[in-house]
Design a protein around this motif. Structure first.
Motif, PDB file in Angstrom:
ATOM      1  N   UNK A  83       0.812  -1.222   0.000  1.00 18.58           N
ATOM      2  CA  UNK A  83       0.000   0.000   0.000  1.00 18.58           C
ATOM      3  C   UNK A  83       0.843   1.269   0.000  1.00 18.58           C
ATOM      4  N   UNK A  84       1.836   1.275  -0.877  1.00 18.62           N
ATOM      5  CA  UNK A  84       2.631   2.463  -1.187  1.00 18.62           C
ATOM      6  C   UNK A  84       2.484   2.738  -2.682  1.00 18.62           C
ATOM      7  N   UNK A  85       2.665   3.977  -3.123  1.00 18.68           N
ATOM      8  CA  UNK A  85       2.572   4.275  -4.559  1.00 18.68           C
ATOM      9  C   UNK A  85       3.829   3.889  -5.334  1.00 18.68           C
ATOM     10  N   UNK A  86       4.386   2.714  -5.015  1.00 21.40           N
ATOM     11  CA  UNK A  86       5.589   2.242  -5.693  1.00 21.40           C
ATOM     12  C   UNK A  86       5.250   1.865  -7.126  1.00 21.40           C
ATOM     13  N   UNK A  87       6.034   2.332  -8.098  1.00 18.33           N
ATOM     14  CA  UNK A  87       5.756   2.060  -9.506  1.00 18.33           C
ATOM     15  C   UNK A  87       5.916   0.578  -9.796  1.00 18.33           C
ATOM     16  N   UNK A  88       5.243   0.088 -10.852  1.00 16.74           N
ATOM     17  CA  UNK A  88       5.165  -1.336 -11.157  1.00 16.74           C
ATOM     18  C   UNK A  88       6.530  -1.985 -11.322  1.00 16.74           C
ATOM     19  N   UNK A  89       7.420  -1.349 -12.104  1.00 20.60           N
ATOM     20  CA  UNK A  89       8.707  -1.976 -12.351  1.00 20.60           C
ATOM     21  C   UNK A  89       9.553  -2.077 -11.094  1.00 20.60           C
ATOM     22  N   UNK A  90       9.228  -1.222 -10.096  1.00 19.02           N
ATOM     23  CA  UNK A  90       9.964  -1.285  -8.845  1.00 19.02           C
ATOM     24  C   UNK A  90       9.543  -2.486  -8.007  1.00 19.02           C
ATOM     25  N   UNK A  91       8.327  -2.983  -8.202  1.00 26.17           N
ATOM     26  CA  UNK A  91       7.857  -4.103  -7.406  1.00 26.17           C
ATOM     27  C   UNK A  91       8.706  -5.348  -7.667  1.00 26.17           C
ATOM     28  N   UNK A  92       9.142  -5.490  -8.907  1.00 23.31           N
ATOM     29  CA  UNK A  92      10.019  -6.619  -9.239  1.00 23.31           C
ATOM     30  C   UNK A  92      11.321  -6.518  -8.463  1.00 23.31           C
ATOM     31  N   UNK A  93      11.851  -5.288  -8.351  1.00 22.59           N
ATOM     32  CA  UNK A  93      13.074  -5.091  -7.599  1.00 22.59           C
ATOM     33  C   UNK A  93      12.875  -5.439  -6.131  1.00 22.59           C
ATOM     34  N   UNK A  94      11.699  -5.135  -5.610  1.00 22.68           N
ATOM     35  CA  UNK A  94      11.417  -5.452  -4.225  1.00 22.68           C
ATOM     36  C   UNK A  94      11.467  -6.955  -3.995  1.00 22.68           C
ATOM     37  N   UNK A  95      10.877  -7.707  -4.929  1.00 21.79           N
ATOM     38  CA  UNK A  95      10.876  -9.146  -4.785  1.00 21.79           C
ATOM     39  C   UNK A  95      12.285  -9.709  -4.901  1.00 21.79           C
ATOM     40  N   UNK A  96      13.047  -9.193  -5.848  1.00 23.76           N
ATOM     41  CA  UNK A  96      14.405  -9.688  -6.029  1.00 23.76           C
ATOM     42  C   UNK A  96      15.287  -9.298  -4.868  1.00 23.76           C
ATOM     43  N   UNK A  97      14.917  -8.205  -4.187  1.00 25.11           N
ATOM     44  CA  UNK A  97      15.671  -7.763  -3.029  1.00 25.11           C
ATOM     45  C   UNK A  97      15.546  -8.772  -1.897  1.00 25.11           C
ATOM     46  N   UNK A  98      14.358  -9.382  -1.775  1.00 22.95           N
ATOM     47  CA  UNK A  98      14.107 -10.284  -0.663  1.00 22.95           C
ATOM     48  C   UNK A  98      14.423 -11.737  -0.999  1.00 22.95           C
ATOM     49  N   UNK A  99      14.542 -12.068  -2.283  1.00 28.94           N
ATOM     50  CA  UNK A  99      14.827 -13.444  -2.674  1.00 28.94           C
ATOM     51  C   UNK A  99      16.181 -13.479  -3.353  1.00 28.94           C
ATOM     52  N   UNK A 100      17.202 -13.762  -2.598  1.00 27.67           N
ATOM     53  CA  UNK A 100      18.551 -13.779  -3.135  1.00 27.67           C
ATOM     54  C   UNK A 100      19.159 -15.149  -2.893  1.00 27.67           C
ATOM     55  N   UNK A 101      19.792 -15.702  -3.924  1.00 30.17           N
ATOM     56  CA  UNK A 101      20.454 -16.999  -3.798  1.00 30.17           C
ATOM     57  C   UNK A 101      21.915 -16.784  -3.480  1.00 30.17           C
ATOM     58  N   UNK A 102      22.415 -17.589  -2.543  1.00 33.34           N
ATOM     59  CA  UNK A 102      23.821 -17.512  -2.185  1.00 33.34           C
ATOM     60  C   UNK A 102      24.450 -18.884  -2.389  1.00 33.34           C
ATOM     61  N   UNK A 103      25.629 -18.921  -2.982  1.00 33.69           N
ATOM     62  CA  UNK A 103      26.325 -20.170  -3.263  1.00 33.69           C
ATOM     63  C   UNK A 103      27.543 -20.273  -2.355  1.00 33.69           C
ATOM     64  N   UNK A 104      27.655 -21.381  -1.645  1.00 32.50           N
ATOM     65  CA  UNK A 104      28.779 -21.601  -0.759  1.00 32.50           C
ATOM     66  C   UNK A 104      29.524 -22.862  -1.187  1.00 32.50           C
ATOM     67  N   UNK A 105      30.843 -22.832  -1.170  1.00 33.76           N
ATOM     68  CA  UNK A 105      31.677 -23.990  -1.458  1.00 33.76           C
ATOM     69  C   UNK A 105      32.072 -24.632  -0.133  1.00 33.76           C
ATOM     70  N   UNK A 106      31.780 -25.927   0.009  1.00 29.68           N
ATOM     71  CA  UNK A 106      32.051 -26.632   1.258  1.00 29.68           C
ATOM     72  C   UNK A 106      32.807 -27.913   0.954  1.00 29.68           C
ATOM     73  N   UNK A 107      33.781 -28.240   1.779  1.00 29.72           N
ATOM     74  CA  UNK A 107      34.523 -29.479   1.604  1.00 29.72           C
ATOM     75  C   UNK A 107      33.607 -30.669   1.859  1.00 29.72           C
TER      76      UNK A 107
END
Length: 230
Positions: free
Chosen positions: A176-200
């Motif tokens: 419920x903010x006047x955030x523009x449509x294309x920014x909503x995608x950025x919001x989702x990508x901001x919260x869903x981030x994949x991290x890759x870790x190398x483990x023995x």
């Protein structure tokens, strides 16, 4: 006489030290909470300065219009709840509360925040929903321990850039903010981030090792059978 009583009511209730002490609760985990919610007060009681040993301070659901500078003396407080009041600004002394982990300023009349909020290095949760904010101070990006931030029901037309600097951020509420449509995608990508870790391999349990080997085999199999025209 009636006029005098009416004027007194409009000033809000006064909390004595004795009454404040009687509202100190002990939580299940042994923390001391001063609960002054729903007390009809229009000002933060000065007597709380004498209760410096409390861990949590709940002043929510009152008529408070201003956070006094002496709040900066409550250096032991880890939870400060001021939601559902009439606050129009936050004092710069808020930056002195270095032990603060939760700050709830939801449902007030805030139009801006001081840059000193960025000094709250141990802050985990910041709730600013239901205010009149359009921007956040860039200093918010310094809150490296921040996991959750509530920004719903404000006036943001863009996702604050400072949020991208918060590595531990798990949840952002910009509903419920006047955030523009294309920014909503950025919001989702901001919260869903994949991290890759190398483990023995030696550090993995047998179950996890077997799962990784199976997934690796399936991946190679899929690559070998992929249509070269695709």
């Amino acid at each position: 006489m009636a006029r005098g009583k009416k004027a007194k009511r409009s000033e809000g209730k006064t909390i004595s030290l004795k009454e404040a002490q009687s509202n100190v609760e002990v939580t299940l985990d042994g923390r001391r909470r001063l609960n002054l919610s729903f007390k009809g007060i229009s000002a933060v009681p000065k007597c709380i300065q004498k209760l410096s040993d409390v861990d949590e301070l709940d002043l929510s659901r009152n008529l408070i219009r201003k956070i006094p500078d002496f709040i900066g003396k409550c250096i032991n407080v880890t939870v400060l709840d001021l939601h559902s009041n009439y606050l129009e600004q936050v004092p710069v002394v808020i930056g002195r509360l270095q032990n603060l982990q939760v700050l709830n300023l939801c449902n007030n009349r805030l139009t801006e925040l001081p840059s000193e909020v960025g000094l709250l290095k141990n802050l985990h949760v910041l709730n600013l929903g239901l205010n009149q904010l359009q921007v956040l101070p860039p200093s918010i990006g310094a809150l490296k321990e921040l996991c959750r931030i509530g920004l719903s029901d404000n006036r943001f037309s863009r996702i604050p850039a400072c949020l991208s600097k918060l590595e531990k951020l798990e949840k952002v509420n910009l509903d419920r903010n006047p955030v523009v449509t294309e920014q909503r995608f950025d919001q989702e990508s901001l919260m869903v981030t994949e991290k890759l870790y190398l483990v023995k391999e030696s550090l993995l349990c047998q179950q996890c090792l077997s799962k990784c080997q199976t997934e690796s085999t399936e991946s190679v199999h899929n690559e070998d059978h992929k249509d070269p025209r695709t």
